[in-house]
Design an enzyme around this catalytic site. Structure first.
Site, PDB file in Angstrom:
ATOM      1  N   PRO A   1       0.937  -1.276   0.103  1.00  0.00           N
ATOM      2  CA  PRO A   1       0.255  -0.255   0.171  1.00  0.00           C
ATOM      3  C   PRO A   1       0.737   0.981   0.049  1.00  0.00           C
ATOM      4  O   PRO A   1       1.604   1.424   0.650  1.00  0.00           O
ATOM      5  CB  PRO A   1      -0.739  -0.087   1.289  1.00  0.00           C
ATOM      6  CG  PRO A   1       0.081  -1.077   2.302  1.00  0.00           C
ATOM      7  CD  PRO A   1       0.715  -2.062   1.295  1.00  0.00           C
TER       8      PRO A   1
ATOM      9  N   ALA B   1       0.348   5.439  -0.211  1.00  0.00           N
ATOM     10  CA  ALA B   1      -0.653   6.687  -0.133  1.00  0.00           C
ATOM     11  C   ALA B   1      -0.266   7.437  -1.468  1.00  0.00           C
ATOM     12  O   ALA B   1       0.842   7.856  -1.526  1.00  0.00           O
ATOM     13  CB  ALA B   1      -0.661   7.275   1.145  1.00  0.00           C
TER      14      ALA B   1
ATOM     15  N   GLN C   1      -6.348  -1.317   2.591  1.00  0.00           N
ATOM     16  CA  GLN C   1      -5.671  -1.225   3.883  1.00  0.00           C
ATOM     17  C   GLN C   1      -6.477  -0.052   4.805  1.00  0.00           C
ATOM     18  O   GLN C   1      -6.853   1.122   4.107  1.00  0.00           O
ATOM     19  CB  GLN C   1      -4.411  -0.686   3.525  1.00  0.00           C
ATOM     20  CG  GLN C   1      -3.610  -0.622   4.831  1.00  0.00           C
ATOM     21  CD  GLN C   1      -2.246  -0.071   4.770  1.00  0.00           C
ATOM     22  OE1 GLN C   1      -1.826   1.063   4.458  1.00  0.00           O
ATOM     23  NE2 GLN C   1      -1.219  -0.699   5.471  1.00  0.00           N
TER      24      GLN C   1
ATOM     25  N   CYS D   1       3.443   3.693   9.907  1.00  0.00           N
ATOM     26  CA  CYS D   1       3.880   4.926   9.589  1.00  0.00           C
ATOM     27  C   CYS D   1       4.936   5.576  10.383  1.00  0.00           C
ATOM     28  O   CYS D   1       4.633   5.736  11.652  1.00  0.00           O
ATOM     29  CB  CYS D   1       2.552   6.137   9.379  1.00  0.00           C
ATOM     30  SG  CYS D   1       3.087   7.455   8.850  1.00  0.00           S
TER      31      CYS D   1
ATOM     32  N   LYS E   1       0.104  -4.931   8.946  1.00  0.00           N
ATOM     33  CA  LYS E   1       1.623  -4.394   8.247  1.00  0.00           C
ATOM     34  C   LYS E   1       2.135  -3.603   9.263  1.00  0.00           C
ATOM     35  O   LYS E   1       1.577  -2.833   9.917  1.00  0.00           O
ATOM     36  CB  LYS E   1       1.569  -3.852   7.110  1.00  0.00           C
ATOM     37  CG  LYS E   1       2.608  -3.252   6.316  1.00  0.00           C
ATOM     38  CD  LYS E   1       2.555  -2.902   4.767  1.00  0.00           C
ATOM     39  CE  LYS E   1       3.559  -2.241   4.116  1.00  0.00           C
ATOM     40  NZ  LYS E   1       3.606  -0.956   4.786  1.00  0.00           N
TER      41      LYS E   1
ATOM     42  N   ASN F   1       9.232  -7.210   3.788  1.00  0.00           N
ATOM     43  CA  ASN F   1       8.956  -5.990   3.007  1.00  0.00           C
ATOM     44  C   ASN F   1      10.120  -5.166   3.236  1.00  0.00           C
ATOM     45  O   ASN F   1      10.535  -5.175   4.274  1.00  0.00           O
ATOM     46  CB  ASN F   1       7.764  -5.337   3.265  1.00  0.00           C
ATOM     47  CG  ASN F   1       7.658  -3.835   2.961  1.00  0.00           C
ATOM     48  OD1 ASN F   1       7.418  -2.829   3.582  1.00  0.00           O
ATOM     49  ND2 ASN F   1       7.820  -3.856   1.497  1.00  0.00           N
ATOM     50  N   GLY F   2      10.778  -4.555   2.067  1.00  0.00           N
ATOM     51  CA  GLY F   2      11.904  -3.622   2.132  1.00  0.00           C
ATOM     52  C   GLY F   2      12.932  -3.756   1.288  1.00  0.00           C
ATOM     53  O   GLY F   2      13.702  -4.887   1.268  1.00  0.00           O
TER      54      GLY F   2
HETATM   55  C1  LIG Z   1       5.052   6.787  -1.302  1.00  0.00           C
HETATM   56  C2  LIG Z   1       4.838   5.940  -0.199  1.00  0.00           C
HETATM   57  C3  LIG Z   1       3.552   5.768   0.497  1.00  0.00           C
HETATM   58  C4  LIG Z   1       3.504   4.797   1.190  1.00  0.00           C
HETATM   59  N1  LIG Z   1       2.194   4.560   1.960  1.00  0.00           N
HETATM   60  C5  LIG Z   1       1.851   3.669   2.767  1.00  0.00           C
HETATM   61  C6  LIG Z   1       0.631   3.477   3.143  1.00  0.00           C
HETATM   62  O1  LIG Z   1      -0.264   4.260   3.071  1.00  0.00           O
HETATM   63  N2  LIG Z   1       0.625   2.240   4.041  1.00  0.00           N
HETATM   64  C7  LIG Z   1       1.514   1.484   4.414  1.00  0.00           C
HETATM   65  O2  LIG Z   1       1.296   0.480   5.136  1.00  0.00           O
HETATM   66  N3  LIG Z   1       2.890   1.834   3.936  1.00  0.00           N
HETATM   67  C8  LIG Z   1       2.953   2.963   3.125  1.00  0.00           C
HETATM   68  N4  LIG Z   1       4.094   3.215   2.630  1.00  0.00           N
HETATM   69  C9  LIG Z   1       5.415   2.188   3.106  1.00  0.00           C
HETATM   70  C10 LIG Z   1       5.430   1.007   1.970  1.00  0.00           C
HETATM   71  O3  LIG Z   1       4.117   0.131   1.984  1.00  0.00           O
HETATM   72  C11 LIG Z   1       6.704  -0.172   2.194  1.00  0.00           C
HETATM   73  O4  LIG Z   1       6.326  -0.703   3.424  1.00  0.00           O
HETATM   74  C12 LIG Z   1       7.938   0.668   2.231  1.00  0.00           C
HETATM   75  O5  LIG Z   1       7.960   1.752   1.007  1.00  0.00           O
HETATM   76  C13 LIG Z   1       9.020  -0.204   2.022  1.00  0.00           C
HETATM   77  O6  LIG Z   1       8.855  -1.199   1.056  1.00  0.00           O
HETATM   78  P1  LIG Z   1       9.878  -0.880  -0.374  1.00  0.00           P
HETATM   79  O7  LIG Z   1      11.233  -0.871   0.224  1.00  0.00           O
HETATM   80  O8  LIG Z   1       9.393  -2.013  -1.176  1.00  0.00           O
HETATM   81  O9  LIG Z   1       9.348   0.358  -1.045  1.00  0.00           O
HETATM   82  C14 LIG Z   1       4.386   3.959   1.673  1.00  0.00           C
HETATM   83  C15 LIG Z   1       5.869   4.239   0.984  1.00  0.00           C
HETATM   84  C16 LIG Z   1       5.889   5.147   0.216  1.00  0.00           C
HETATM   85  C17 LIG Z   1       7.095   5.095  -0.508  1.00  0.00           C
END
Ligand SMILES: Cc1cc2nc3c(=O)[nH]c(=O)nc-3n(C[C@H](O)[C@H](O)[C@H](O)COP(=O)(O)O)c2cc1C
Length: 395
Positions: free
Chosen positions: A26, A28, A80, A111, A151, A213-214
């Site tokens: 997810p 935002a 979510q 968050c 999450k 995740n990450g």
């Molecule tokens: C622009 C943006 C918005 C995000 N919004 C949410 C969100 O609404 N809910 C959430 O659980 N995580 C949110 N995240 C975190 C991501 O879901 C994810 O946990 C994080 O980017 C790490 O994963 P990645 O390394 O694959 O990016 C957001 C991340 C980014 C970059």
């Protein structure tokens, strides 16, 4: 490879069986129905909505009602929810389930934004294990047969980790999977995700899937995470920004692992979009946004944040990039895209790798005396925490 060495790539989240263990994270402002549809066209798995705040849903704000809407091609549907109050979260979950808006509910406890953690929300909330448990139990209860997942991040900082206790509480409350973004709130988006924490979580939680995740930027990264941590599936966020075709690579990687594809077949399937392919996808993304917003001007404004991600590594001059970043109509976009060299080939590594949020570690802002006790009942912050839902902008 003998079949005995194959690991099962399928993932079940309660009654939802996925062909490949891949979840769109997810995000935002990003994972609206337009972007989800685009990603789904390339791959398989589960595609989670951008975060919905429980209060806005209970108040049925027009923006939120739009955000929870799925296209008929989106199945299974996934939404979510974020909230800090068990009763409001339960009401929100009931709206989603009773009115048939979704097949899956994910809850956001990750968050790191100071405005949110300062009030005890986001990644600060699981520290108050009693409140965390109450929220999760109330949503699982309200959701009935619809599977609920959580999450979370590792915790507030390295001295105040929360994920293992919170995951055990969530497992006990009946969630159907747990996803860990392997950073603390203090890490923000800096450095590398600590995949060893995903391995520890996988050892701790044995009755439901653990999703890692990450920092997954490629199919190889996804398999490496599974190999290094034993996780049951991967959640991919920033890696797909401007690269919805990554979901094709991820699906192919897991299908090689399961024996459904040979490595050679997967190489043949690997996305290597020419600049023309990128231009077509950028255009399609904007069209889908126009359909979602019902407003071409808003779609053109929204696509601006994606432009640099789409064009990363391609030979596109500053003027074109600037033009696309101020474009107001699809027609104007077509004119600009027509000036590109559509035959320019895939630039390889320059178009891959990290993108999106990064930044440096931050000292987490917390309510006064937050860390003194793991119970909300002991703190004088009950009144304030409601405000942690107001300024939330994701994870
Ligand atoms: C622009 C943006 C918005 C995000 N919004 C949410 C969100 O609404 N809910 C959430 O659980 N995580 C949110 N995240 C975190 C991501 O879901 C994810 O946990 C994080 O980017 C790490 O994963 P990645 O390394 O694959 O990016 C957001 C991340 C980014 C970059």
């Amino acid at each position: 490879m003998s079949t005995s060495t194959l690991t099962a790539p399928k993932l079940s989240i309660g009654p939802i069986a996925l062909d490949v263990p891949v979840v769109l994270a997810p995000m935002a402002g990003i994972t609206n129905t337009a972007f989800r549809r685009l990603c789904r066209e390339f791959g398989a798995g589960l595609y989670v909505s951008e975060m919905i705040t429980s209060r806005a849903l209970v108040e049925r704000t027009p923006e939120t009602m739009r955000l929870i809407t799925h296209h008929p091609s989106e199945t299974p549907r996934s939404i979510q929810l974020y909230g800090v109050d068990p009763a409001t979260m339960a009401t929100a979950a009931r709206i989603l389930v009773d009115e048939d808006h979704t097949d899956h509910i994910d809850m956001n406890f990750g968050c790191p934004v100071p405005k949110v953690t300062r009030k005890g929300g986001g990644a600060a909330l699981p520290w108050k294990l009693d409140l965390f448990r109450e929220i999760v139990e109330s949503v699982v209860d309200a959701a009935g047969d619809i599977p609920v997942t959580v999450k979370m991040r590792k915790g507030i900082d390295t001295d105040h980790l929360t994920y293992l206790e919170a995951a055990r509480a969530a497992e006990g409350a009946g969630v159907k999977a747990i996803a860990l973004h392997a950073r603390t709130a203090a890490d923000f988006y800096s450095g590398h995700a600590d995949w060893s924490a995903i391995a520890t979580l996988k050892e701790t939680i044995t009755s439901i899937p653990v999703l890692g995740n990450g920092d997954i930027w490629s199919g190889e990264d996804a398999l490496r995470m599974v190999d290094e941590t034993g996780c049951d599936g991967v959640v991919v966020g920033r890696g797909c920004l401007g690269r919805p075709w990554l979901f094709g690579d991820l699906a192919a990687a897991f299908r090689v692992r399961s024996g459904e594809l040979t490595a050679d077949e997967a190489v043949g399937l690997r996305a290597a979009p020419s600049l023309g392919d990128v231009a077509r996808t950028l255009r399609r993304h904007t069209e889908l946004l126009a359909e979602f917003f019902g407003d071409e001007d808003r779609a053109c404004r929204d696509i601006r944040k994606h432009v640099a991600w789409y064009l990363k590594g391609y030979p596109v001059g500053h003027e074109v990039r600037a033009g696309l970043s101020t474009v107001k109509t699809l027609e104007a976009m077509d004119e600009i895209l027509a000036t590109l060299d559509w035959s320019a080939p895939y630039p390889g590594a320059d178009a891959e790798g990290p993108r999106g949020r990064a930044g440096s570690p931050k000292n987490p802002s917390l309510p006064d005396r937050w860390l003194e006790s793991r119970s909300l009942a002991d703190a004088s912050v009950r009144a304030d925490i409601a405000e942690a839902e107001l300024h939330h902008s994701g994870g």
